[in-house]
Design a protein around this motif. Structure first.
Motif, PDB file in Angstrom:
ATOM      1  N   GLN A  70       0.838  -1.207   0.000  1.00 48.65           N
ATOM      2  CA  GLN A  70       0.000   0.000   0.000  1.00 48.65           C
ATOM      3  C   GLN A  70       0.869   1.252   0.000  1.00 48.65           C
ATOM      4  O   GLN A  70       0.584   2.232  -0.700  1.00 48.65           O
ATOM      5  N   THR A  71       1.930   1.208   0.772  1.00 49.04           N
ATOM      6  CA  THR A  71       2.830   2.357   0.873  1.00 49.04           C
ATOM      7  C   THR A  71       3.516   2.632  -0.460  1.00 49.04           C
ATOM      8  O   THR A  71       3.655   3.792  -0.875  1.00 49.04           O
ATOM      9  N   ILE A  72       3.934   1.575  -1.154  1.00 49.15           N
ATOM     10  CA  ILE A  72       4.584   1.730  -2.457  1.00 49.15           C
ATOM     11  C   ILE A  72       3.653   2.420  -3.449  1.00 49.15           C
ATOM     12  O   ILE A  72       4.058   3.327  -4.185  1.00 49.15           O
ATOM     13  N   ASP A  73       2.396   2.007  -3.470  1.00 49.41           N
ATOM     14  CA  ASP A  73       1.421   2.623  -4.382  1.00 49.41           C
ATOM     15  C   ASP A  73       1.303   4.125  -4.129  1.00 49.41           C
ATOM     16  O   ASP A  73       1.298   4.934  -5.066  1.00 49.41           O
ATOM     17  N   ILE A  74       1.224   4.497  -2.866  1.00 51.09           N
ATOM     18  CA  ILE A  74       1.079   5.915  -2.511  1.00 51.09           C
ATOM     19  C   ILE A  74       2.347   6.692  -2.849  1.00 51.09           C
ATOM     20  O   ILE A  74       2.292   7.810  -3.379  1.00 51.09           O
ATOM     21  N   LEU A  75       3.503   6.096  -2.577  1.00 47.93           N
ATOM     22  CA  LEU A  75       4.772   6.768  -2.872  1.00 47.93           C
ATOM     23  C   LEU A  75       4.927   7.017  -4.367  1.00 47.93           C
ATOM     24  O   LEU A  75       5.390   8.078  -4.792  1.00 47.93           O
ATOM     25  N   ASN A  76       4.551   6.041  -5.179  1.00 49.03           N
ATOM     26  CA  ASN A  76       4.666   6.207  -6.628  1.00 49.03           C
ATOM     27  C   ASN A  76       3.780   7.332  -7.144  1.00 49.03           C
ATOM     28  O   ASN A  76       4.135   8.031  -8.098  1.00 49.03           O
ATOM     29  N   LEU A  77       2.640   7.515  -6.505  1.00 45.12           N
ATOM     30  CA  LEU A  77       1.715   8.566  -6.922  1.00 45.12           C
ATOM     31  C   LEU A  77       2.133   9.943  -6.411  1.00 45.12           C
ATOM     32  O   LEU A  77       2.122  10.926  -7.153  1.00 45.12           O
ATOM     33  N   GLN A  78       2.519  10.002  -5.149  1.00 50.99           N
ATOM     34  CA  GLN A  78       2.765  11.293  -4.507  1.00 50.99           C
ATOM     35  C   GLN A  78       4.236  11.704  -4.480  1.00 50.99           C
ATOM     36  O   GLN A  78       4.543  12.895  -4.400  1.00 50.99           O
ATOM     37  N   TYR A  79       5.139  10.724  -4.524  1.00 48.85           N
ATOM     38  CA  TYR A  79       6.575  11.020  -4.466  1.00 48.85           C
ATOM     39  C   TYR A  79       7.307  10.209  -5.538  1.00 48.85           C
ATOM     40  O   TYR A  79       8.123   9.333  -5.224  1.00 48.85           O
ATOM     41  N   PRO A  80       7.032  10.469  -6.809  1.00 45.25           N
ATOM     42  CA  PRO A  80       7.572   9.637  -7.896  1.00 45.25           C
ATOM     43  C   PRO A  80       9.094   9.637  -8.010  1.00 45.25           C
ATOM     44  O   PRO A  80       9.667   8.722  -8.602  1.00 45.25           O
ATOM     45  N   LYS A  81       9.758  10.639  -7.443  1.00 47.47           N
ATOM     46  CA  LYS A  81      11.221  10.694  -7.533  1.00 47.47           C
ATOM     47  C   LYS A  81      11.906   9.930  -6.398  1.00 47.47           C
ATOM     48  O   LYS A  81      13.117   9.725  -6.430  1.00 47.47           O
ATOM     49  N   LEU A  82      11.144   9.524  -5.407  1.00 49.76           N
ATOM     50  CA  LEU A  82      11.702   8.781  -4.280  1.00 49.76           C
ATOM     51  C   LEU A  82      11.973   7.337  -4.702  1.00 49.76           C
ATOM     52  O   LEU A  82      11.093   6.657  -5.220  1.00 49.76           O
ATOM     53  N   LYS A  83      13.186   6.877  -4.489  1.00 47.77           N
ATOM     54  CA  LYS A  83      13.563   5.523  -4.890  1.00 47.77           C
ATOM     55  C   LYS A  83      13.314   4.544  -3.743  1.00 47.77           C
ATOM     56  O   LYS A  83      13.599   4.853  -2.590  1.00 47.77           O
ATOM     57  N   ILE A  84      12.794   3.379  -4.099  1.00 44.94           N
ATOM     58  CA  ILE A  84      12.321   2.425  -3.099  1.00 44.94           C
ATOM     59  C   ILE A  84      13.152   1.149  -3.126  1.00 44.94           C
ATOM     60  O   ILE A  84      13.255   0.481  -4.157  1.00 44.94           O
ATOM     61  N   ILE A  85      13.749   0.820  -1.980  1.00 40.47           N
ATOM     62  CA  ILE A  85      14.428  -0.461  -1.801  1.00 40.47           C
ATOM     63  C   ILE A  85      13.584  -1.289  -0.838  1.00 40.47           C
ATOM     64  O   ILE A  85      13.347  -0.875   0.295  1.00 40.47           O
TER      65      ILE A  85
END
Length: 227
Positions: A70-85
Motif C-alpha cells: 500500500q505504501t509503495i502505491d502511494i509513494l509512486n503517486l505522490q513522491y515519484p522521484k523517491l527511490k524504493i528499496i
C-alpha cells in the motif's frame, strides 16, 4: 552549502532492525538517516511533514497499519522521484518482475550484507535500479518465455533519437551520462524519457527496459548488471 548526503528513510515494524540499520548507516560518510517509522502509515505522515527531500526509502513489505505494498502505491503517486528499496524476510528472486511493475528500484532479502547494502544504496542513488545476478537470470527467463508483446507501430511511434535514448537507459546510464553521449542537454534527455513513458504506457524505467526487450529494441542479454 549544498547538501550532498543521500537522505534515507527506514520503515520496518521491527524496532530492533530499524535501530541497528540506523546506527550502521549513520557511520557512513555521505548517508543521512532523515526519518524512521514502524509502519507505512506512520512513515507517510512523517514524510508529509519532513522538510528535507528524501532520496531513498528502505521499506519492509509486511507491516501492520499500512503494509509495504500500500505504501509503495502511494509513494509512486505522490513522491515519484523517491527511490524504493524493499528489504523483505519473504524474499524470492522469482518475484523481481512483480516488484519492478510495482515501481520498486531494488528487491533484497533482509539478510543482505550491510556492506553490500551500502554499495546498492550508492548505485541506486546515481542510477535507477539494482539487479542481482539471480534476478537478471529470472527476468531474462520470464521475458523469453512470454509471447513478445509486439507493437506493429513501435518504430513509427518512437523516433530514432527516442530509441537511442531507450537503449542507453537500458544500460543504466543517467540522464546526464546519456546527454554527454548524445551531445545534448540533460533537459532534452529528460524530455525524451517523458515522451517514452507516455508513448509506451509504462510507469518507470523498469517498464521501459521490459518494453525494449519485448519489442526487440535491445537484447535481454545486454541488460546491465549492477553488482
Amino acid at each position: 552549502m549544498e547538501d550532498k548526503n543521500i537522505h534515507i528513510a527506514l520503515v520496518d515494524d521491527d524496532t530492533l532492525v530499524v535501530q541497528l540499520l540506523t546506527a550502521f548507516l549513520k557511520e557512513q560518510e555521505n548517508i543521512e538517516v532523515v526519518l524512521t517509522a514502524n509502519s507505512g502509515n506512520s512513515f507517510l505522515e512523517k514524510l508529509e511533514r519532513e522538510e528535507k527531500t528524501l532520496d531513498i526509502v528502505l521499506l519492509d513489505l509486511r507491516m501492520e497499519d499500512g503494509d509495504g505494498l500500500q505504501t509503495i502505491d502511494i509513494l509512486n503517486l505522490q513522491y515519484p522521484k523517491l527511490k524504493i528499496i524493499v528489504l523483505s524476510s519473504y524474499y524470492k528472486a522469482s518475484s523481481i518482475g512483480y516488484m519492478l511493475k510495482l515501481g520498486v528500484h531494488a528487491f533484497l532479502p533482509k539478510e543482505t550484507d550491510k556492506e553490500d547494502l551500502i554499495h546498492i544504496i550508492q548505485e541506486i542513488n546515481h542510477k535507477d535500479h539494482f539487479f542481482t545476478t539471480e534476478q537478471v537470470a529470472v527476468l531474462r527467463n520470464q521475458i523469453s518465455h512470454k509471447t513478445p508483446k509486439q507493437y506493429a507501430n513501435t518504430k513509427e511511434t518512437l523516433s530514432t533519437r527516442e530509441i537511442d535514448v531507450l537503449q542507453l537507459i537500458c544500460q543504466q546510464l543517467t540522464a546526464k551520462q546519456i546527454a554527454e553521449k548524445l551531445f545534448v542537454t540533460t533537459k532534452t534527455i529528460e524530455a525524451h524519457k517523458s515522451n517514452l513513458l507516455l508513448k509506451t504506457g509504462v510507469k518507470n524505467t523498469a517498464g521501459l527496459i521490459i518494453y525494449a526487450i519485448q519489442n526487440q529494441l535491445v537484447d535481454a542479454n545486454d541488460i546491465v548488471l549492477l553488482d
